[in-house]
Design a protein around this motif. Sequence first.
Motif, mmCIF file in Angstrom:
data_model
loop_
_atom_site.group_PDB
_atom_site.id
_atom_site.type_symbol
_atom_site.label_atom_id
_atom_site.label_comp_id
_atom_site.label_asym_id
_atom_site.label_seq_id
_atom_site.Cartn_x
_atom_site.Cartn_y
_atom_site.Cartn_z
ATOM 1 N N ARG A 28 0.864 -1.175 0.000
ATOM 2 C CA ARG A 28 0.000 0.000 0.000
ATOM 3 C C ARG A 28 0.899 1.222 0.000
ATOM 4 O O ARG A 28 2.047 1.178 0.426
ATOM 5 C CB ARG A 28 -0.900 0.028 1.244
ATOM 6 C CG ARG A 28 -1.836 -1.145 1.341
ATOM 7 C CD ARG A 28 -2.834 -0.913 2.472
ATOM 8 N NE ARG A 28 -2.154 -0.594 3.707
ATOM 9 C CZ ARG A 28 -1.759 -1.509 4.590
ATOM 10 N NH1 ARG A 28 -1.958 -2.777 4.340
ATOM 11 N NH2 ARG A 28 -1.166 -1.147 5.709
ATOM 12 N N THR A 29 0.343 2.350 -0.420
ATOM 13 C CA THR A 29 1.103 3.593 -0.416
ATOM 14 C C THR A 29 0.197 4.732 -0.038
ATOM 15 O O THR A 29 -0.999 4.712 -0.330
ATOM 16 C CB THR A 29 1.744 3.879 -1.795
ATOM 17 O OG1 THR A 29 2.429 5.124 -1.706
ATOM 18 C CG2 THR A 29 0.695 3.957 -2.897
ATOM 19 N N ASP A 30 0.756 5.726 0.653
ATOM 20 C CA ASP A 30 0.028 6.925 1.029
ATOM 21 C C ASP A 30 0.420 8.112 0.165
ATOM 22 O O ASP A 30 0.010 9.236 0.423
ATOM 23 C CB ASP A 30 0.313 7.273 2.505
ATOM 24 C CG ASP A 30 -0.164 6.156 3.433
ATOM 25 O OD1 ASP A 30 -1.176 5.523 3.089
ATOM 26 O OD2 ASP A 30 0.477 5.935 4.472
ATOM 27 N N VAL A 31 1.235 7.890 -0.860
ATOM 28 C CA VAL A 31 1.687 8.976 -1.728
ATOM 29 C C VAL A 31 0.664 9.198 -2.822
ATOM 30 O O VAL A 31 0.258 8.256 -3.504
ATOM 31 C CB VAL A 31 3.068 8.644 -2.347
ATOM 32 C CG1 VAL A 31 3.541 9.799 -3.189
ATOM 33 C CG2 VAL A 31 4.072 8.343 -1.238
ATOM 34 N N ASP A 32 0.235 10.441 -3.006
ATOM 35 C CA ASP A 32 -0.835 10.756 -3.948
ATOM 36 C C ASP A 32 -0.259 10.984 -5.338
ATOM 37 O O ASP A 32 -0.291 12.079 -5.871
ATOM 38 C CB ASP A 32 -1.593 11.993 -3.466
ATOM 39 C CG ASP A 32 -2.831 12.255 -4.316
ATOM 40 O OD1 ASP A 32 -3.271 11.320 -5.007
ATOM 41 O OD2 ASP A 32 -3.329 13.398 -4.283
ATOM 42 N N MET A 230 9.223 7.924 -3.467
ATOM 43 C CA MET A 230 9.941 9.121 -3.012
ATOM 44 C C MET A 230 10.598 9.836 -4.180
ATOM 45 O O MET A 230 10.569 11.072 -4.269
ATOM 46 C CB MET A 230 10.971 8.737 -1.960
ATOM 47 C CG MET A 230 10.378 8.249 -0.646
ATOM 48 S SD MET A 230 11.638 7.721 0.537
ATOM 49 C CE MET A 230 12.553 9.252 0.733
ATOM 50 N N LEU A 231 11.195 9.058 -5.091
ATOM 51 C CA LEU A 231 11.849 9.681 -6.243
ATOM 52 C C LEU A 231 10.826 10.379 -7.121
ATOM 53 O O LEU A 231 11.053 11.490 -7.606
ATOM 54 C CB LEU A 231 12.606 8.626 -7.046
ATOM 55 C CG LEU A 231 13.326 9.147 -8.289
ATOM 56 C CD1 LEU A 231 14.426 10.123 -7.884
ATOM 57 C CD2 LEU A 231 13.914 8.001 -9.085
ATOM 58 N N ALA A 232 9.660 9.732 -7.331
ATOM 59 C CA ALA A 232 8.621 10.366 -8.139
ATOM 60 C C ALA A 232 8.149 11.660 -7.496
ATOM 61 O O ALA A 232 7.922 12.666 -8.176
ATOM 62 C CB ALA A 232 7.456 9.391 -8.327
ATOM 63 N N ALA A 233 7.999 11.632 -6.159
ATOM 64 C CA ALA A 233 7.579 12.855 -5.470
ATOM 65 C C ALA A 233 8.632 13.946 -5.589
ATOM 66 O O ALA A 233 8.312 15.123 -5.811
ATOM 67 C CB ALA A 233 7.291 12.538 -4.006
ATOM 68 N N ASN A 234 9.927 13.569 -5.444
ATOM 69 C CA ASN A 234 10.995 14.563 -5.562
ATOM 70 C C ASN A 234 11.064 15.148 -6.964
ATOM 71 O O ASN A 234 11.262 16.356 -7.147
ATOM 72 C CB ASN A 234 12.345 13.932 -5.192
ATOM 73 C CG ASN A 234 12.449 13.611 -3.721
ATOM 74 O OD1 ASN A 234 11.785 14.242 -2.902
ATOM 75 N ND2 ASN A 234 13.265 12.638 -3.368
ATOM 76 N N LEU A 235 10.908 14.277 -7.975
ATOM 77 C CA LEU A 235 10.918 14.769 -9.349
ATOM 78 C C LEU A 235 9.740 15.704 -9.599
ATOM 79 O O LEU A 235 9.870 16.713 -10.308
ATOM 80 C CB LEU A 235 10.878 13.598 -10.330
ATOM 81 C CG LEU A 235 12.148 12.742 -10.423
ATOM 82 C CD1 LEU A 235 11.927 11.574 -11.365
ATOM 83 C CD2 LEU A 235 13.338 13.575 -10.877
ATOM 84 N N SER A 236 8.597 15.386 -9.018
ATOM 85 C CA SER A 236 7.427 16.246 -9.186
ATOM 86 C C SER A 236 7.664 17.612 -8.545
ATOM 87 O O SER A 236 7.313 18.651 -9.114
ATOM 88 C CB SER A 236 6.201 15.574 -8.574
ATOM 89 O OG SER A 236 5.061 16.390 -8.714
ATOM 90 N N ILE A 237 8.278 17.614 -7.355
ATOM 91 C CA ILE A 237 8.584 18.891 -6.690
ATOM 92 C C ILE A 237 9.577 19.699 -7.506
ATOM 93 O O ILE A 237 9.410 20.910 -7.707
ATOM 94 C CB ILE A 237 9.120 18.622 -5.273
ATOM 95 C CG1 ILE A 237 8.015 18.025 -4.400
ATOM 96 C CG2 ILE A 237 9.654 19.901 -4.641
ATOM 97 C CD1 ILE A 237 8.504 17.567 -3.041
ATOM 98 N N ALA A 238 10.634 19.022 -7.994
ATOM 99 C CA ALA A 238 11.632 19.732 -8.802
ATOM 100 C C ALA A 238 11.016 20.290 -10.084
ATOM 101 O O ALA A 238 11.342 21.405 -10.514
ATOM 102 C CB ALA A 238 12.793 18.795 -9.131
#
Length: 436
Positions: A28-32, A230-238
Amino acid sequence: MTRTPEGGATGPPGAPQGLRQRARAMFRTDVDIDLRDSQDAISDLLVAHQWLALHRQAVLRMGLMLAASTEFLLFPPRVNQHATGIVMTLYACYTVVMLVYAWRRGPFPHVAWAVPLVDLPAFALLLTVSGTYSDPNWDNPFTSDWLMLVTLLSAFQLRPAVTAVTGGAATAFFCVASGVGHAHAEPDLHFTFGHTLSLAMVSLAAVALSLIQQSRVRQIADLAHRRTAMLAANLSIAERERRDMAESLHDGPLQCVLAARLDVDEAAEAAPHEALERADEALRDAARQLRSSVTELHPFVLERGGLEQALGQLAQRAGSRAKITTEVICTARSAGHEADRLLYHCARELVSNVVKHAAAGHLVIRFERDGSQARLTVADDGAGLPQDLLDQRAAEGHIGIASQKLRLHEVGGTLTVRPNTPVGTVVTVRLPVPAE
């Protein structure tokens, strides 16, 4: 120059559906964010461990077959020698087939059941035909232990249920065969009970080992899943930061420069002067540079037209800046939204290095997609990039290529540098993507 594909390509099928469904239900994941690519990577990870287990199992099966053949040659049975030889020959052929099958990576939806459905019956037949449980005068201390090794074969799979079935069937067969086969002679209940208990304990240990392996693989897949998230979230932020910076440059400095050009044009019309012409030229160059920076920070064409058009514009800007000829060859339009962004960032860094350091006369950017892999190649005919020079630049703080290699590694991709022929450098980026 851009070449378009003449036909669509189809990739190989992915992981077996059952394994893929179990992998997706495992975490499961809590990352949207959209993690479909991550789930594919998880199922691929489980498939890779299944193949590793099949390789080890095939090698152990080969050793088991050789050991059994050697024993029957040194201690031939007193009954049914020809039948025993036939069974051993058939099992040897099956062992070779499974060894080749494991290394050629054939489809394996039900191959885990090969041990309880083929290996165990084969050894049960072998022990029965050779008279192990019916000839009281043939007291071989090893043959009854082959069933333990067959049980260990199944422990290599990530299927504790299969291991339990194999161990239970092997224990029951030995208990019944030894008891019934030696009933006409003086039954050695101590021997039968002792070996049955030992076989049962080995079976339980094999099930526990299979459970431990499955737990470790799940932990590895869970860590890979979380790292990808985490990498996808970081790339999205960048990406959002670059977009905000591009909008700030476009709405701020670029508009000021354009307004200043209008003022200079009005002043030049009222009172022409050479200084005003130089100022207008400087402002025009500044506006051009700002537009280029805005495009590089957030290539809008990448979202609108895909990676193919974005690479074409990137090559066009590089050719204008470095006065070199460029060529773009694309056999696919896109590799997927997230993959397109990562590949474009890599291409931008590599093309920038060519423009700044290579002193090249020709640049080729090639983008291909083959099934579940995207490949980006940037080749030039410049001064070359030896590995020691690459390490030296990284030590001096030029970490552009090193950072791109790290970002690719985080998502299972690779970046390789090799000399071009006859001169220059070829950099190849490979990135796993969902199958078309």
